[in-house]
Design a protein around this motif. Structure first.
Motif, mmCIF file in Angstrom:
data_model
loop_
_atom_site.group_PDB
_atom_site.id
_atom_site.type_symbol
_atom_site.label_atom_id
_atom_site.label_comp_id
_atom_site.label_asym_id
_atom_site.label_seq_id
_atom_site.Cartn_x
_atom_site.Cartn_y
_atom_site.Cartn_z
ATOM 1 N N MET A 1 35.837 33.830 43.212
ATOM 2 C CA MET A 1 37.172 33.839 42.610
ATOM 3 C C MET A 1 38.183 33.318 43.637
ATOM 4 O O MET A 1 38.304 33.866 44.730
ATOM 5 C CB MET A 1 37.532 35.260 42.175
ATOM 6 C CG MET A 1 38.877 35.365 41.467
ATOM 7 S SD MET A 1 39.286 37.060 41.000
ATOM 8 C CE MET A 1 37.955 37.422 39.851
ATOM 9 N N ASP A 2 38.912 32.247 43.286
ATOM 10 C CA ASP A 2 39.859 31.671 44.235
ATOM 11 C C ASP A 2 41.180 32.438 44.215
ATOM 12 O O ASP A 2 41.393 33.354 43.415
ATOM 13 C CB ASP A 2 40.079 30.187 43.944
ATOM 14 C CG ASP A 2 40.625 29.940 42.542
ATOM 15 O OD1 ASP A 2 41.310 30.839 41.992
ATOM 16 O OD2 ASP A 2 40.376 28.854 41.987
ATOM 17 N N GLN A 3 42.097 32.022 45.109
ATOM 18 C CA GLN A 3 43.365 32.724 45.261
ATOM 19 C C GLN A 3 44.222 32.634 44.005
ATOM 20 O O GLN A 3 44.915 33.590 43.637
ATOM 21 C CB GLN A 3 44.124 32.141 46.466
ATOM 22 C CG GLN A 3 45.377 32.924 46.859
ATOM 23 C CD GLN A 3 45.068 34.331 47.308
ATOM 24 O OE1 GLN A 3 44.010 34.592 47.887
ATOM 25 N NE2 GLN A 3 45.987 35.253 47.031
ATOM 26 N N GLY A 4 44.165 31.476 43.331
ATOM 27 C CA GLY A 4 44.951 31.316 42.105
ATOM 28 C C GLY A 4 44.519 32.273 41.012
ATOM 29 O O GLY A 4 45.354 32.867 40.322
ATOM 30 N N GLN A 5 43.205 32.443 40.836
ATOM 31 C CA GLN A 5 42.701 33.364 39.818
ATOM 32 C C GLN A 5 43.073 34.806 40.144
ATOM 33 O O GLN A 5 43.409 35.588 39.249
ATOM 34 C CB GLN A 5 41.188 33.208 39.707
ATOM 35 C CG GLN A 5 40.752 31.876 39.113
ATOM 36 C CD GLN A 5 39.244 31.689 39.150
ATOM 37 O OE1 GLN A 5 38.582 32.087 40.101
ATOM 38 N NE2 GLN A 5 38.708 31.088 38.118
ATOM 39 N N LYS A 6 43.010 35.165 41.432
ATOM 40 C CA LYS A 6 43.397 36.522 41.836
ATOM 41 C C LYS A 6 44.868 36.779 41.531
ATOM 42 O O LYS A 6 45.244 37.864 41.081
ATOM 43 C CB LYS A 6 43.137 36.711 43.330
ATOM 44 C CG LYS A 6 41.663 36.762 43.706
ATOM 45 C CD LYS A 6 41.492 36.956 45.204
ATOM 46 C CE LYS A 6 40.012 36.979 45.588
ATOM 47 N NZ LYS A 6 39.834 37.122 47.059
ATOM 48 N N GLU A 7 45.703 35.761 41.750
ATOM 49 C CA GLU A 7 47.128 35.936 41.479
ATOM 50 C C GLU A 7 47.393 36.075 39.991
ATOM 51 O O GLU A 7 48.259 36.851 39.576
ATOM 52 C CB GLU A 7 47.913 34.756 42.049
ATOM 53 C CG GLU A 7 49.417 34.923 41.901
ATOM 54 C CD GLU A 7 50.205 33.909 42.708
ATOM 55 O OE1 GLU A 7 51.440 34.061 42.773
ATOM 56 O OE2 GLU A 7 49.592 32.972 43.256
ATOM 57 N N ILE A 8 46.648 35.341 39.178
ATOM 58 C CA ILE A 8 46.808 35.449 37.724
ATOM 59 C C ILE A 8 46.449 36.853 37.257
ATOM 60 O O ILE A 8 47.172 37.467 36.456
ATOM 61 C CB ILE A 8 45.930 34.400 37.015
ATOM 62 C CG1 ILE A 8 46.492 32.999 37.274
ATOM 63 C CG2 ILE A 8 45.885 34.668 35.509
ATOM 64 C CD1 ILE A 8 45.556 31.896 36.856
ATOM 65 N N ILE A 9 45.330 37.392 37.761
ATOM 66 C CA ILE A 9 44.919 38.743 37.395
ATOM 67 C C ILE A 9 45.971 39.759 37.834
ATOM 68 O O ILE A 9 46.314 40.697 37.100
ATOM 69 C CB ILE A 9 43.545 39.072 38.012
ATOM 70 C CG1 ILE A 9 42.460 38.194 37.374
ATOM 71 C CG2 ILE A 9 43.209 40.553 37.832
ATOM 72 C CD1 ILE A 9 41.096 38.353 37.988
ATOM 73 N N ARG A 10 46.502 39.569 39.042
ATOM 74 C CA ARG A 10 47.544 40.476 39.536
ATOM 75 C C ARG A 10 48.772 40.426 38.630
ATOM 76 O O ARG A 10 49.378 41.463 38.315
ATOM 77 C CB ARG A 10 47.935 40.096 40.966
ATOM 78 C CG ARG A 10 48.961 41.043 41.593
ATOM 79 C CD ARG A 10 49.322 40.595 42.994
ATOM 80 N NE ARG A 10 50.017 39.315 42.971
ATOM 81 C CZ ARG A 10 51.330 39.197 42.760
ATOM 82 N NH1 ARG A 10 52.087 40.270 42.537
ATOM 83 N NH2 ARG A 10 51.899 38.005 42.758
ATOM 84 N N MET A 11 49.150 39.229 38.176
ATOM 85 C CA MET A 11 50.287 39.094 37.265
ATOM 86 C C MET A 11 50.047 39.867 35.981
ATOM 87 O O MET A 11 50.939 40.577 35.496
ATOM 88 C CB MET A 11 50.516 37.618 36.926
ATOM 89 C CG MET A 11 51.160 36.800 38.013
ATOM 90 S SD MET A 11 51.268 35.065 37.513
ATOM 91 C CE MET A 11 52.136 35.194 35.940
ATOM 92 N N ARG A 12 48.836 39.727 35.417
ATOM 93 C CA ARG A 12 48.536 40.395 34.153
ATOM 94 C C ARG A 12 48.540 41.914 34.321
ATOM 95 O O ARG A 12 49.031 42.644 33.446
ATOM 96 C CB ARG A 12 47.181 39.937 33.612
ATOM 97 C CG ARG A 12 47.017 38.436 33.435
ATOM 98 C CD ARG A 12 48.164 37.792 32.730
ATOM 99 N NE ARG A 12 47.966 36.363 32.528
ATOM 100 C CZ ARG A 12 48.937 35.475 32.482
ATOM 101 N NH1 ARG A 12 50.192 35.860 32.633
ATOM 102 N NH2 ARG A 12 48.679 34.194 32.280
ATOM 103 N N VAL A 13 48.003 42.387 35.439
ATOM 104 C CA VAL A 13 47.961 43.832 35.687
ATOM 105 C C VAL A 13 49.374 44.378 35.857
ATOM 106 O O VAL A 13 49.728 45.423 35.284
ATOM 107 C CB VAL A 13 47.097 44.140 36.930
ATOM 108 C CG1 VAL A 13 47.240 45.610 37.329
ATOM 109 C CG2 VAL A 13 45.635 43.817 36.661
#
Length: 290
Positions: A1-13
């Motif tokens: 999982m790259d940094q962009g995907q982690k940030e997207i998940i963090r946004m959704r949470v």
């Protein structure tokens, strides 16, 4: 999982947590009638909200054809804002429907008013839409500020690269080139003295240096025809549907709210760069600055 995907998940949470917190404060859907079980329901709603957000991302990617990618430098800030609006609309509807179903199948035994109905759906939709609008304003402000800061930094780097552009053998060649149109009229100039070409209806205006001053000659032709005649001169590139520009005459690049403009050395005119040509200009500057 790259940094962009982690940030997207963090946004959704974070977004789902904000909505869950709002439900905990105002206690709609009869949550105030529950005791400790109410917090369990809120935890379940939080998990369902995150899952629905991931589902909405899949809908955006495969059905709407607007995949979420935080580091896509080819897109401008308005693209991200529009895409976020699509996400909010789809996600608000899906979250509202999911919560209505949860109210019906899990919470209606203790609170009969939670049975599935149109009135419950619109009540849920109104609450979720308000939460979505509020959190959307936050993300819009945050990412617009971050995007514009990155854009300014990139423009600064492009201007540094622009200063490093070395004159090509063609631009230092004193020989003239003759441009012709659909009539017998022609314009003869040195390519190194060409500033830009502007399409004006059925004509083109060719701006170039002559005896130390800027001269504009008109030809009955299309900018496409002139572009083909200048094909052997790679420093002359198309930056807009109506403009060709000589990168060797560009003094500075200005950027504002996702748009790019070229400031020339010998002309007060500012040449626009269309969004579809921004990446081409960046690639050309990078190529000739080496």
């Amino acid at each position: 999982m790259d940094q962009g995907q982690k940030e997207i998940i963090r946004m959704r949470v974070v977004s789902t947590a904000f909505t869950t917190l709002a439900l905990a404060v105002f206690k709609p859907f009869g949550l105030d009638a529950w005791h400790w079980q109410g917090y369990m329901h809120l935890a379940c709603i939080f998990v369902l909200g995150v899952v629905v957000c991931m589902l909405t991302d899949a809908v955006m990617k495969y059905l709407v054809r607007k995949p979420v990618c935080m580091d896509d430098s080819r897109k401008d800030v308005n693209f991200f804002i529009r895409r976020n609006l699509y996400f909010q609309i789809i996600n608000t509807l899906l979250v509202s429907l999911t919560i209505c179903l949860y109210r019906h199948f899990v919470m209606s035994e203790h609170i009969p008013a939670n049975h599935l109905s149109w009135s419950n759906f619109f009540e849920t939709l109104l609450i979720i839409a308000f939460c979505s609008f509020s959190i959307g304003l936050y993300w819009r402000f945050k990412f617009r500020s971050r995007y514009l800061a990155g854009e300014l930094e990139e423009t600064k780097l492009l201007n540094e690269q622009l200063k490093a552009i070395k004159p090509s053998p063609v631009s230092s060649d004193p020989s003239d080139i003759t441009l012709s149109g659909t009539t017998n009229e022609t314009v003869t100039l040195q390519v190194s003295h060409l500033l830009y070409v502007e399409a004006v209806g059925n004509y083109v205006k060719i701006y170039h240096l002559r005896d130390g001053s800027v001269r504009a000659d008109m030809l009955r032709a299309t900018s496409k025809q002139i572009e083909e005649e200048l094909h052997d001169y790679p420093m002359v590139v198309r930056c807009h549907r109506a403009f060709l520009v000589n990168l060797g005459q560009v003094e500075q690049i200005a950027s504002k709210s996702g748009s790019m403009q070229l400031i020339l050395r010998h002309s007060p005119e500012v040449i626009p760069v269309s969004r579809s040509k921004i990446s081409l200009i960046k690639e050309a500057i990078l190529k000739y600055s080496k």
